[in-house]
Scaffold this motif. Structure first.
Motif, mmCIF file in Angstrom:
data_model
loop_
_atom_site.group_PDB
_atom_site.id
_atom_site.type_symbol
_atom_site.label_atom_id
_atom_site.label_comp_id
_atom_site.label_asym_id
_atom_site.label_seq_id
_atom_site.Cartn_x
_atom_site.Cartn_y
_atom_site.Cartn_z
ATOM 1 N N MET A 42 -16.598 -2.665 -5.664
ATOM 2 C CA MET A 42 -15.321 -3.099 -5.097
ATOM 3 C C MET A 42 -15.521 -3.652 -3.689
ATOM 4 N N LEU A 43 -16.332 -2.990 -2.885
ATOM 5 C CA LEU A 43 -16.586 -3.475 -1.533
ATOM 6 C C LEU A 43 -17.300 -4.830 -1.564
ATOM 7 N N ALA A 44 -18.237 -4.994 -2.502
ATOM 8 C CA ALA A 44 -18.976 -6.246 -2.587
ATOM 9 C C ALA A 44 -18.071 -7.419 -2.941
ATOM 10 N N ARG A 45 -16.978 -7.136 -3.654
ATOM 11 C CA ARG A 45 -16.040 -8.202 -4.028
ATOM 12 C C ARG A 45 -15.059 -8.528 -2.893
ATOM 13 N N ASP A 46 -15.107 -7.756 -1.831
ATOM 14 C CA ASP A 46 -14.256 -7.995 -0.666
ATOM 15 C C ASP A 46 -12.780 -8.065 -1.064
ATOM 16 N N LEU A 47 -12.313 -7.062 -1.803
ATOM 17 C CA LEU A 47 -10.941 -7.036 -2.300
ATOM 18 C C LEU A 47 -10.007 -6.217 -1.414
ATOM 19 N N GLY A 48 -10.518 -5.689 -0.312
ATOM 20 C CA GLY A 48 -9.731 -4.742 0.465
ATOM 21 C C GLY A 48 -8.906 -5.365 1.572
ATOM 22 N N ASP A 49 -7.999 -4.541 2.105
ATOM 23 C CA ASP A 49 -7.237 -4.863 3.307
ATOM 24 C C ASP A 49 -7.895 -4.163 4.488
ATOM 25 N N ARG A 50 -7.917 -4.821 5.639
ATOM 26 C CA ARG A 50 -8.575 -4.261 6.820
ATOM 27 C C ARG A 50 -7.553 -3.810 7.852
ATOM 28 N N LEU A 51 -7.769 -2.620 8.382
ATOM 29 C CA LEU A 51 -6.997 -2.121 9.511
ATOM 30 C C LEU A 51 -7.888 -2.291 10.737
ATOM 31 N N LEU A 52 -7.535 -3.260 11.587
ATOM 32 C CA LEU A 52 -8.394 -3.672 12.685
ATOM 33 C C LEU A 52 -8.055 -2.949 13.977
ATOM 34 N N GLY A 53 -8.979 -2.981 14.922
ATOM 35 C CA GLY A 53 -8.746 -2.399 16.242
ATOM 36 C C GLY A 53 -9.930 -2.679 17.143
ATOM 37 N N THR A 54 -9.855 -2.181 18.360
ATOM 38 C CA THR A 54 -10.970 -2.279 19.312
ATOM 39 C C THR A 54 -11.104 -0.956 20.038
ATOM 40 N N THR A 55 -12.313 -0.645 20.468
ATOM 41 C CA THR A 55 -12.556 0.549 21.265
ATOM 42 C C THR A 55 -12.302 0.240 22.734
ATOM 43 N N SER A 56 -12.396 1.260 23.571
ATOM 44 C CA SER A 56 -12.140 1.077 25.002
ATOM 45 C C SER A 56 -13.122 0.105 25.647
ATOM 46 N N ASP A 57 -14.313 -0.052 25.055
ATOM 47 C CA ASP A 57 -15.292 -0.994 25.617
ATOM 48 C C ASP A 57 -15.221 -2.369 24.964
ATOM 49 N N GLY A 58 -14.202 -2.586 24.119
ATOM 50 C CA GLY A 58 -14.005 -3.895 23.514
ATOM 51 C C GLY A 58 -14.695 -4.106 22.182
ATOM 52 N N THR A 59 -15.366 -3.073 21.652
ATOM 53 C CA THR A 59 -16.034 -3.199 20.361
ATOM 54 C C THR A 59 -15.009 -3.322 19.234
ATOM 55 N N ALA A 60 -15.182 -4.320 18.366
ATOM 56 C CA ALA A 60 -14.287 -4.488 17.222
ATOM 57 C C ALA A 60 -14.572 -3.410 16.183
ATOM 58 N N VAL A 61 -13.521 -2.773 15.687
ATOM 59 C CA VAL A 61 -13.653 -1.727 14.679
ATOM 60 C C VAL A 61 -12.644 -1.994 13.572
ATOM 61 N N SER A 62 -12.914 -1.443 12.393
ATOM 62 C CA SER A 62 -11.996 -1.638 11.274
ATOM 63 C C SER A 62 -12.244 -0.570 10.231
ATOM 64 N N LEU A 63 -11.287 -0.426 9.333
ATOM 65 C CA LEU A 63 -11.529 0.306 8.102
ATOM 66 C C LEU A 63 -11.004 -0.564 6.970
ATOM 67 N N VAL A 64 -11.566 -0.387 5.795
ATOM 68 C CA VAL A 64 -11.193 -1.184 4.632
ATOM 69 C C VAL A 64 -10.562 -0.279 3.593
ATOM 70 N N GLN A 65 -9.409 -0.704 3.045
ATOM 71 C CA GLN A 65 -8.774 -0.002 1.945
ATOM 72 C C GLN A 65 -8.686 -0.944 0.751
ATOM 73 N N VAL A 66 -9.090 -0.459 -0.408
ATOM 74 C CA VAL A 66 -9.000 -1.224 -1.646
ATOM 75 C C VAL A 66 -7.993 -0.525 -2.557
ATOM 76 N N PRO A 67 -6.828 -1.132 -2.790
ATOM 77 C CA PRO A 67 -5.809 -0.475 -3.605
ATOM 78 C C PRO A 67 -6.067 -0.620 -5.099
ATOM 79 N N LYS A 68 -5.699 0.400 -5.838
ATOM 80 C CA LYS A 68 -5.667 0.402 -7.304
ATOM 81 C C LYS A 68 -6.960 -0.079 -7.963
ATOM 82 N N PRO A 69 -8.094 0.525 -7.626
ATOM 83 C CA PRO A 69 -9.345 0.120 -8.287
ATOM 84 C C PRO A 69 -9.323 0.355 -9.790
ATOM 85 N N GLU A 70 -8.449 1.247 -10.247
ATOM 86 C CA GLU A 70 -8.363 1.534 -11.676
ATOM 87 C C GLU A 70 -7.888 0.327 -12.489
ATOM 88 N N LYS A 71 -7.278 -0.667 -11.814
ATOM 89 C CA LYS A 71 -6.865 -1.875 -12.526
ATOM 90 C C LYS A 71 -8.082 -2.667 -13.004
#
Length: 257
Positions: A42-71
């Motif tokens: 699922m991650l390799a197909r890049d099907l997820g939504d990203r929750l983006l942000g930055t740290t105090s030193d300006g580093t870009a951070v994110s998490l990925v959520q992939v909904p309904k993989p059972e489909k």
């Protein structure tokens, strides 16, 4: 390996009071390998939504959520992990298994750059108008596919928070995700888990998962079960929902550009 197949009366009482339980080892090594394999596809197909942000030193951070993989992988609903999850949900929601609706999603935090998941209640992001007049009944089983440590982003819960009203704010100027404005973090419990272990929480329990500052990825799988909602004694205005709908519509438009 003997895996959990039900809850004791004491555990049921503890869940009623705290709004969450740690379940210990929940999937065996063979099933853990299968889930990891599907997860990575699922991650390799890049099907997820990203929750983006930055740290105090300006580093870009994110998490990925992939909904309904059972489909895409309907065999997930044939696993013992699914059937045992539904059995526990049936106990806690006091609803026959066949009357429960289930859905899952993947949550991925990359090594070093996987951002935190802000303090939130799951049901705050549910858009159905009926939840203004009806109380949702749902639980989430959260399974660690990698060791979830205090540095890689383990879960934290605020005991008893599922019984209290919370105020919500958007996490930033763009995201449609809302967080609890003033969580009582002094009573929060961090809950590290080994790969294959799980927790279960009520849809209104305030919870959080820290940033992944470790050198290893943190993969997790969340499976949610819903029972029919019940009428509220007083309506919940859920004042953030109109703007949430607008933000979600804007994000959908952006994906089409």
């Amino acid at each position: 390996m003997t895996l959990r197949d039900g809850l004791t009366d004491a555990e049921m009482a503890r869940f009623s009071e705290d709004g969450f339980l740690l379940l210990g080892r929940f999937v065996d090594d063979d099933q853990l390998a299968v889930l990891r394999g599907i997860y990575d596809q699922m991650l390799a197909r890049d099907l997820g939504d990203r929750l983006l942000g930055t740290t105090s030193d300006g580093t870009a951070v994110s998490l990925v959520q992939v909904p309904k993989p059972e489909k895409l992988f309907p065999e997930l609903w044939q696993t013992s992990y699914f059937s045992r999850s539904r059995r526990l949900a049936s106990q806690l929601l006091e609803t026959p298994e066949e009357e429960l609706e289930g859905v899952s999603h993947l949550i991925h935090k990359q090594a070093m750059t996987g951002r935190d998941t802000p303090w939130h209640q799951d049901d705050a992001c549910w858009l159905a108008p009926e939840f203004q007049t009806h109380e949702p009944r749902a639980v989430t089983i959260w399974i660690a596919l990698d060791d979830a440590t205090t540095t890689s982003g383990c879960m934290s819960f605020i005991p008893g928070s599922h019984t209290r009203t919370a105020r919500h704010v958007f996490i930033d100027d763009e995201s449609a995700f809302v967080m609890v404005a003033d969580p009582a973090t002094e009573s929060a419990l961090q809950c590290p888990m080994r790969a294959g272990e799980a927790s279960i929480h009520h849809c209104r329990t305030v919870h959080y998962a820290g940033a992944n500052t470790s050198a290893r990825q943190r993969r997790a799988w969340a499976l949610e079960f819903y029972a029919s909602p019940v009428p509220r004694s007083e309506p919940d205005p859920r004042t953030w929902l109109p703007e949430m709908r607008e933000r979600m519509a804007r994000r959908a438009d952006l994906r089409l550009i």
